[in-house]
Design an enzyme around this catalytic site. Structure first.
Site, PDB file in Angstrom:
ATOM      1  N   LYS A 184      49.819  29.745  48.619  1.00 30.61           N
ATOM      2  CA  LYS A 184      50.235  28.556  49.371  1.00 30.61           C
ATOM      3  C   LYS A 184      51.645  28.124  48.990  1.00 30.61           C
ATOM      4  CE  LYS A 184      46.590  25.776  48.806  1.00 30.61           C
ATOM      5  NZ  LYS A 184      45.711  24.594  49.057  1.00 30.61           N
ATOM      6  N   TYR A 213      25.101  32.016  43.721  1.00 30.69           N
ATOM      7  CA  TYR A 213      25.895  32.915  42.876  1.00 30.69           C
ATOM      8  C   TYR A 213      25.448  32.809  41.428  1.00 30.69           C
ATOM      9  CZ  TYR A 213      30.170  34.452  40.418  1.00 30.69           C
ATOM     10  OH  TYR A 213      31.080  35.067  39.594  1.00 30.69           O
ATOM     11  N   VAL A 228      39.869  42.739  37.863  1.00 30.66           N
ATOM     12  CA  VAL A 228      39.613  43.158  36.481  1.00 30.66           C
ATOM     13  C   VAL A 228      39.617  44.671  36.366  1.00 30.66           C
ATOM     14  CG1 VAL A 228      38.032  42.966  34.527  1.00 30.66           C
ATOM     15  CG2 VAL A 228      38.280  41.047  36.110  1.00 30.66           C
ATOM     16  N   GLY A 229      39.088  45.365  37.383  1.00 32.61           N
ATOM     17  CA  GLY A 229      39.089  46.826  37.359  1.00 32.61           C
ATOM     18  C   GLY A 229      40.493  47.398  37.284  1.00 32.61           C
ATOM     19  N   THR A 275      36.231  33.096  31.429  1.00 34.18           N
ATOM     20  CA  THR A 275      36.577  31.884  32.163  1.00 34.18           C
ATOM     21  C   THR A 275      37.396  32.301  33.382  1.00 34.18           C
ATOM     22  OG1 THR A 275      38.336  31.622  30.512  1.00 34.18           O
ATOM     23  CG2 THR A 275      36.381  30.260  30.245  1.00 34.18           C
ATOM     24  N   ASP A 334      36.538  18.780  44.648  1.00 42.09           N
ATOM     25  CA  ASP A 334      37.063  19.193  43.349  1.00 42.09           C
ATOM     26  C   ASP A 334      36.152  20.205  42.660  1.00 42.09           C
ATOM     27  OD1 ASP A 334      39.500  17.888  43.045  1.00 42.09           O
ATOM     28  OD2 ASP A 334      38.559  16.026  42.371  1.00 42.09           O
ATOM     29  N   SER A 388      38.723  48.848  41.835  1.00 43.65           N
ATOM     30  CA  SER A 388      39.966  48.524  42.544  1.00 43.65           C
ATOM     31  C   SER A 388      40.207  47.019  42.636  1.00 43.65           C
ATOM     32  CB  SER A 388      39.936  49.129  43.959  1.00 43.65           C
ATOM     33  OG  SER A 388      38.851  48.589  44.701  1.00 43.65           O
ATOM     34  N   LYS A 442      23.777  35.759  39.037  1.00 43.64           N
ATOM     35  CA  LYS A 442      24.424  36.191  37.795  1.00 43.64           C
ATOM     36  C   LYS A 442      23.510  35.993  36.585  1.00 43.64           C
ATOM     37  CE  LYS A 442      28.711  37.519  38.832  1.00 43.64           C
ATOM     38  NZ  LYS A 442      29.252  38.842  38.463  1.00 43.64           N
TER      39      LYS A 442
END
Length: 303
Positions: free
Chosen positions: A176, A125, A12-13, A153, A259, A9, A129
Site C-alpha cells: 500500500k 485456522y 518461509v520455504g 510470531t 484491529d 516456494s 493448526k
C-alpha cells in the site's frame, strides 16, 4: 538425510532455500527437495502418497497451508499418514501464535496452546493448526516418531504474499505504501495502529528451522520469536515502512477496520534456553531489506 520441504516456494520455504544454498547452511550428506503446489496437491491423499514414495524423505519440514492475514478466511489441511508410511524420522510443522486462546495471560508460552478458545477472527485456522500438535503427540505415543512443530510470531521477508486484501500486515503495508508513493496519494492503514506484534525476519526463521530439524529433541512445540522487548505497534511498523520506502505523504488510520487481537505477546524463553547466543536481525534493517526486495521484484512478486 533427505529433507522434503512442502510449501517450498512460499515465504518461509524460499528463506530456507536461501539459507541452505546461498548461505551454505546445508550440511554435507544432506539432500534438500523443495516442493510447490505444482509438484503435488497435498489435499489429495493419493498425490501426497505418490510424492512421498517418489522422494522417500527421512525428514520433512511441513510449510504448505492456505494462509493469509486477518481479512481472509483461513484454513489448513494436513495429513501425516504419508510421512509415517514411508518411515520419515522427523517432521517439523509450522504453527502460529494465532492458535493460542483469546482469553489468556501474557506472555504466552508453549504450554498454553489448548487452554481455551482462540480469537473468533481465526477460530477455523487456529483449531486446524492445534490439531497438528495433537497429531504430533499421538504419533509419538503410538509410534515413537519425533514429529514436532515450531510457533513463529509474525513472519515477513522476501517472497511473501504482498496482497493488500489477503496478505499479512507488513507485506500489505509495504504494498500500500509503494502504491501511495507512486500515485501521490495518502497511505490508509487499516485499524487504529495500536495493536502490538512481534515480527520475525524470514531468514532468521529459516536458520532456526534448520536447528530444529537437526537438533531440537522435543515433540512439544517451540516458539520462535524475538523477545518481548522487541514487540512493536502496528503504527510503529507502518512508520518503519514509510521510512524504508521514503514515503512523504499523509498517513491516515481507518478505525472502521478491525484491529484483531490487541496483542499476542509470546515468550521466547524456551528458545533462549537452547540458543542463548542467537541474534535476530534488527527489525528496521530486516524491513528495509524486505522493502528493497519488493521494489526490485515488484513485477513478479505475489500480490
Amino acid at each position: 538425510m533427505r529433507v522434503l520441504v512442502t510449501g517450498g516456494s512460499g515465504l518461509v520455504g524460499m528463506a530456507i532455500q536461501h539459507v541452505v544454498k546461498e548461505e551454505r547452511g546445508g550440511y554435507e550428506g544432506e539432500e534438500w527437495i523443495f516442493l510447490s503446489s505444482k509438484d503435488a496437491n497435498l489435499m489429495s491423499m493419493k498425490e501426497t502418497r505418490d510424492v512421498f514414495r517418489k522422494h522417500q524423505p527421512t525428514h520433512v519440514i511441513h510449510l504448505a497451508a492456505m494462509v493469509g492475514g486477518l481479512f481472509k478466511n483461513l484454513k489448513c489441511n494436513l495429513d501425516f499418514w504419508a510421512a509415517h508410511e514411508v518411515g520419515v524420522v522427523k517432521v517439523v510443522s509450522c504453527l502460529s501464535t494465532c492458535i493460542f486462546p483469546d482469553k489468556t495471560t501474557y506472555p504466552i508460552n508453549e504450554t498454553m496452546i489448548h487452554n481455551g478458545p482462540p480469537h473468533e477472527s481465526n477460530f477455523g485456522y487456529a483449531y486446524a493448526k492445534r490439531m497438528i500438535d495433537v497429531h504430533n503427540r499421538a504419533y509419538f505415543e503410538q509410534h515413537g516418531h519425533c514429529y514436532t512443530a515450531v510457533i513463529p510470531t509474525n513472519v515477513f521477508g522476501p517472497h511473501d504474499n504482498y496482497s493488500i486484501e489477503d496478505g499479512h500486515v507488513l507485506p500489505g503495508l509495504i504494498h500500500k505504501t509503494y502504491i501511495a508513493k507512486k500515485e501521490g496519494k495518502a497511505l490508509v492503514v487499516w485499524g487504529s495502529g495500536t495493536p502490538k506484534r512481534q515480527f520475525i525476519y524470514s531468514l532468521d526463521l529459516a536458520r532456526l528451522f534448520l536447528w530444529v530439524l537437526r537438533e531440537y529433541p522435543e515433540v512439544d512445540p517451540i516458539i520462535l520469536s524475538v523477545g518481548e522487548e522487541d514487540e512493536v505497534s502496528i503504527k510503529e511498523a507502518a512508520d518503519t515502512v514509510v521510512q524504508a520506502l521514503d514515503f512523504k505523504g499523509e498517513v491516515i488510520y481507518d478505525n472502521s477496520k478491525s484491529d484483531g487481537q490487541f496483542k499476542k505477546t509470546a515468550s521466547n524463553a524456551k528458545l533462549c534456553s537452547y540458543l542463548p547466543e542467537f541474534r535476530f536481525t534488527p527489525f528496521k534493517q530486516a524491513l528495509k531489506e524486505t522493502c528493497e526486495w519488493f521494489v526490485a521484484n515488484y513485477d513478479t512478486a505475489r500480490k
